[in-house]
Design an enzyme around this catalytic site. Structure first.
Site, PDB file in Angstrom:
ATOM      1  CG  HIS A 200     109.981  57.253  39.707  1.00 46.41           C
ATOM      2  ND1 HIS A 200     111.006  58.075  40.086  1.00 46.41           N
ATOM      3  CD2 HIS A 200     110.075  56.144  40.484  1.00 46.41           C
ATOM      4  CE1 HIS A 200     111.671  57.499  41.082  1.00 46.41           C
ATOM      5  NE2 HIS A 200     111.133  56.332  41.342  1.00 46.41           N
ATOM      6  NE  ARG A 307     109.710  53.004  42.809  1.00 42.61           N
ATOM      7  CZ  ARG A 307     110.078  51.990  42.030  1.00 42.61           C
ATOM      8  NH1 ARG A 307     109.203  51.097  41.628  1.00 42.61           N
ATOM      9  NH2 ARG A 307     111.330  51.887  41.619  1.00 42.61           N
ATOM     10  NE  ARG A 343     110.689  54.014  48.214  1.00 42.22           N
ATOM     11  CZ  ARG A 343     111.076  54.189  46.958  1.00 42.22           C
ATOM     12  NH1 ARG A 343     112.258  53.761  46.569  1.00 42.22           N
ATOM     13  NH2 ARG A 343     110.297  54.767  46.090  1.00 42.22           N
ATOM     14  CD  GLU A 442     117.310  55.000  47.280  1.00 36.77           C
ATOM     15  OE1 GLU A 442     116.926  54.773  46.131  1.00 36.77           O
ATOM     16  OE2 GLU A 442     116.544  55.379  48.181  1.00 36.77           O
ATOM     17  CG  ASN A 465     115.959  52.267  39.586  1.00 35.73           C
ATOM     18  OD1 ASN A 465     116.479  51.375  38.930  1.00 35.73           O
ATOM     19  ND2 ASN A 465     114.695  52.227  39.969  1.00 35.73           N
ATOM     20  CG  ASP A 466     117.662  57.069  43.290  1.00 26.48           C
ATOM     21  OD1 ASP A 466     117.679  57.919  42.395  1.00 26.48           O
ATOM     22  OD2 ASP A 466     116.651  56.802  43.955  1.00 26.48           O
ATOM     23  NE  ARG A 476     115.579  57.172  38.805  1.00 29.14           N
ATOM     24  CZ  ARG A 476     115.018  56.571  39.861  1.00 29.14           C
ATOM     25  NH1 ARG A 476     115.563  56.691  41.059  1.00 29.14           N
ATOM     26  NH2 ARG A 476     113.958  55.837  39.740  1.00 29.14           N
ATOM     27  CB  CYS A 513     113.947  46.874  45.198  1.00 31.40           C
ATOM     28  SG  CYS A 513     114.553  48.390  45.933  1.00 31.40           S
TER      29      CYS A 513
HETATM   30  C1  PEP Z   1     116.013  52.785  43.218  1.00 26.70           C
HETATM   31  O1  PEP Z   1     116.477  53.920  43.362  1.00 26.70           O
HETATM   32  O2  PEP Z   1     116.614  51.850  42.659  1.00 26.70           O
HETATM   33  C2  PEP Z   1     114.645  52.495  43.694  1.00 26.70           C
HETATM   34  C3  PEP Z   1     114.153  51.283  43.653  1.00 26.70           C
HETATM   35  O3  PEP Z   1     113.893  53.541  44.132  1.00 26.70           O
HETATM   36  P1  PEP Z   1     113.143  54.569  43.162  1.00 26.70           P
HETATM   37  O4  PEP Z   1     113.225  54.038  41.763  1.00 26.70           O
HETATM   38  O5  PEP Z   1     111.735  54.679  43.645  1.00 26.70           O
HETATM   39  O6  PEP Z   1     113.924  55.820  43.354  1.00 26.70           O
HETATM   40 MG    MG Z   2     115.542  55.305  44.669  1.00 33.73          MG
END
Ligand code: PEP
Ligand code: MG
Length: 592
Positions: A200, A307, A343, A442, A465-466, A476, A513
């Site tokens: 993040h 977020r 979200r 995710e 991402n997740d 990650r 996203c």
């Molecule tokens: C993701 O996991 O791709 C996502 C957009 O959420 P975050 O990056 O906030 O976990």
């Molecule tokens: Mg996520």
């Protein structure tokens, strides 16, 4: 030219996470020992310097008293008393006299005088053959760190709220809350020893348009504050004492990027339509209400991911419903008639609260996070749900849940939404009765049961991402295994395809996203797989649009067909890159 260019050039290589080049003095945070420069004072400056030292001692005392009170409340009086030893250090007349004498007699700056004396004390305590006294050396180090922070204008630990001058931040790690509270006017760029593209902090750096490199291994240990550096956020390089030749080469690179940005600027107001006429929805990811302006400036149509966690971190207590409502409404009104997907809270993982004691977990990304945390805290969750519902009366608001792993969580969350709606109806408070609710896909289990979820939801948003971290079991955040974090892994493409197919069959749209949506090399692949919307950091939207406007859907579909039948992630990646480079070569000219 800065005199530093005459020193030897040193190059550190890491992972490029936020584009751009910056140069300046570095500020190294959180080092076990830090180098403090010695400055000579004039006679007239001596009294002020002593006053500065006294002020720093007072400030430190107040901070320690505050921490002591918090610890006493949270853990008990015994634990709180640990800080008595820290307070005693600040009251030690022998120590204070010695520092003041150094400042006045040798006419040197308070930081240097303080560090010299403190290090001498620490070294003698550490050498004593007595466990109790050796422990005092640790107290001494702790207090030294705090006093130096206060003298240098860094009020506490990695508190980056107040920086005296523009600088590049180098740190072993930076949490999203460190980054969120940063004095943005004075930070030129970021570099950390750990981290990866989807941590993040990296996401924040992109949102702030700060050049950033992570995964530098031990750079923070080797570097000293005050050194002169250049950060190349395109290629993942940090150069200390860049030579004139290096600076010249980077000057050229920056000029090329400026030309590209001018080209991209032309694209901003144009529609995101492919060459064969398919309209693509390009939206933006935001972290706070203030980002609404950046969404418009980047030419995005609405927000695909808000977020909301950043409203909650870096503060003493959770924001009340009213404060949240105002933030959500602000974005909804500013971007109307475009959609804003809010979200619900995704705390945990690498985003923690200072005011809620979350357990110290072994695997925070697999732990008490997101919807799991919210369902266990219905009061906190419902305050957010009511705030979102209320904001929905004033714009095109949609809501989605993070980290849904199965139907039970979805049903429980929906039950709470219904309860909130009933409450609001009873109180005569307006909200959109048709507020669309979607879920992030995710967690691999959600992708696998996407057909079941699709019947109960109005849209999907794939959080790559997740999804990648969980499907491939690759943390990650961990730079050591960053090479295994492969968006083009066949398993990931199959999970995306399963999700899209389920959405199609149930007539609901799918967006992506995760950070994959902001990487031009993946745009054709994702669109070819049938994704309807791409939501990326506002600053990255222009380049995605630039590419979309040069793409034919037929090429994108052919690429996706190839990818779904290919067994090698490297080959899929190479083909994806080749197509993107072919149609928009200018986007990839940032290598030196
Ligand atoms: C993701 O996991 O791709 C996502 C957009 O959420 P975050 O990056 O906030 O976990
Ligand atoms: Mg996520």
């Amino acid at each position: 030219m800065p005199e530093a260019t005459q020193k030897e050039e040193k190059v550190f290589r890491g992972i490029a996470v936020s584009a751009g080049v910056c140069r300046g003095k570095i500020l190294v945070l959180g080092k076990a020992s830090r180098h403090i420069a010695r400055h000579a004072l004039t006679d007239a400056e001596v009294a002020d310097e002593v006053a500065r030292l006294e002020k720093a001692f007072l400030q430190t005392r107040e901070q320690i008293l505050e921490v002591q009170q918090k610890v006493t409340e949270a853990m008990g009086a015994m634990e709180g008393r640990i800080f008595d030893a820290h307070l005693l250090v600040l009251e030690d007349p022998v120590l204070i006299d010695e520092i003041v004498r150094l400042i006045t007699e040798q006419k040197i700056n308070a930081e240097h005088a303080f560090q010299t004396v403190a290090e001498k004390y620490t070294a003698s305590l550490a050498a004593i053959d007595d466990e109790y006294l050796r422990e005092r050396a640790t107290d001494m180090r702790d207090v030294t760190e705090r006093v130096l922070n206060n003298l240098q204008g860094l009020s506490e630990g990695k508190n980056l709220r107040h920086l005296k001058e523009p600088c590049i931040i180098i740190s072993h790690d930076l949490t999203p809350s460190d980054t969120a509270q940063m004095d943005k006017q004075h930070v030129l760029g970021l570099a950390t020893d750990v981290g990866s593209r989807t941590s993040h902090t990296a996401i924040m750096a992109r949102a702030l348009r700060l050049p950033a490199v992570v995964g530098l291994k031990n750079a923070s240990e080797e570097l000293e504050s005050g050194e002169y550096a250049l950060i190349d956020g395109y290629n993942g390089v940090v150069i200390i004492n860049p030579t004139d030749q290096t600076l010249f080469e980077y000057g050229q690179l920056v000029r090329k990027q400026v030309t590209l940005e001018e080209k991209l600027r032309d694209t901003i107001s144009k529609p995101a339509v492919t060459l064969d006429g398919q309209k693509i929805l390009l939206s933006a990811n935001i972290e706070q209400a203030d980002d609404a302006e950046a969404v418009q400036a980047g030419g995005a149509e609405g927000v695909g991911l808000f977020r909301t966690e950043y409203l909650f971190i870096n503060r003493e207590s959770a924001p009340i419903e009213e404060e949240q409502y105002r933030a959500y409404r602000r974005v909804a009104v500013a971007l109307k008639p475009h959609h804003v997907v809010i979200r619900t809270l995704d705390l945990g993982g690498d985003k923690f609260l200072s005011h809620l004691a979350t357990a110290n977990e072994m695997n925070p990304f697999l732990g008490w996070r997101a919807i799991r945390f919210c369902l266990a805290q219905p009061e906190l969750f419902c305050a957010q749900l009511r705030a979102i519902l209320r904001a929905s009366a004033e714009g095109n608001v949609k809501m989605m849940y993070p980290m849904i792993s199965g139907l039970d969580e979805l049903n429980q969350a929906n039950t709470l939404v219904e309860e909130c709606k009933t409450e609001l109806r009873k109180a005569g408070v307006a909200f959109d009765e048709n507020l669309e609710i979607g879920a992030m896909i995710e967690i691999p289990s959600a992708a696998v049961i996407a057909d079941m979820l699709a019947k109960r939801l109005k849209f999907f948003s794939i959080g790559t991402n997740d999804l990648i971290q969980y499907a491939l079991a690759v943390d990650r955040m961990n730079e050591r295994i960053a090479h295994l974090y492969e968006p083009t892994h066949p398993a990931i493409l199959r999970l995306i395809k399963t999700t899209v197919d389920a959405a199609r069959r149930n007539n609901i749209p799918v967006s992506v996203c995760g950070e994959m949506a902001g990487e031009p090399m993946f745009t054709p692949l994702l669109l070819g797989l049938g994704v309807d919307e791409l939501s990326a950091t506002p600053s990255l939207v222009p380049q995605i649009k630039f590419l979309v406007r040069r793409l034919k859907m037929s090429e994108a579909r052919a690429l996706a067909d190839f990818a779904l039948n290919c067994e090698s992630s490297t080959e899929i990646l190479a083909r994806s890159q080749a197509l993107a480079r072919d149609i928009a070569p200018g986007l990839f000219e940032n290598k030196l």
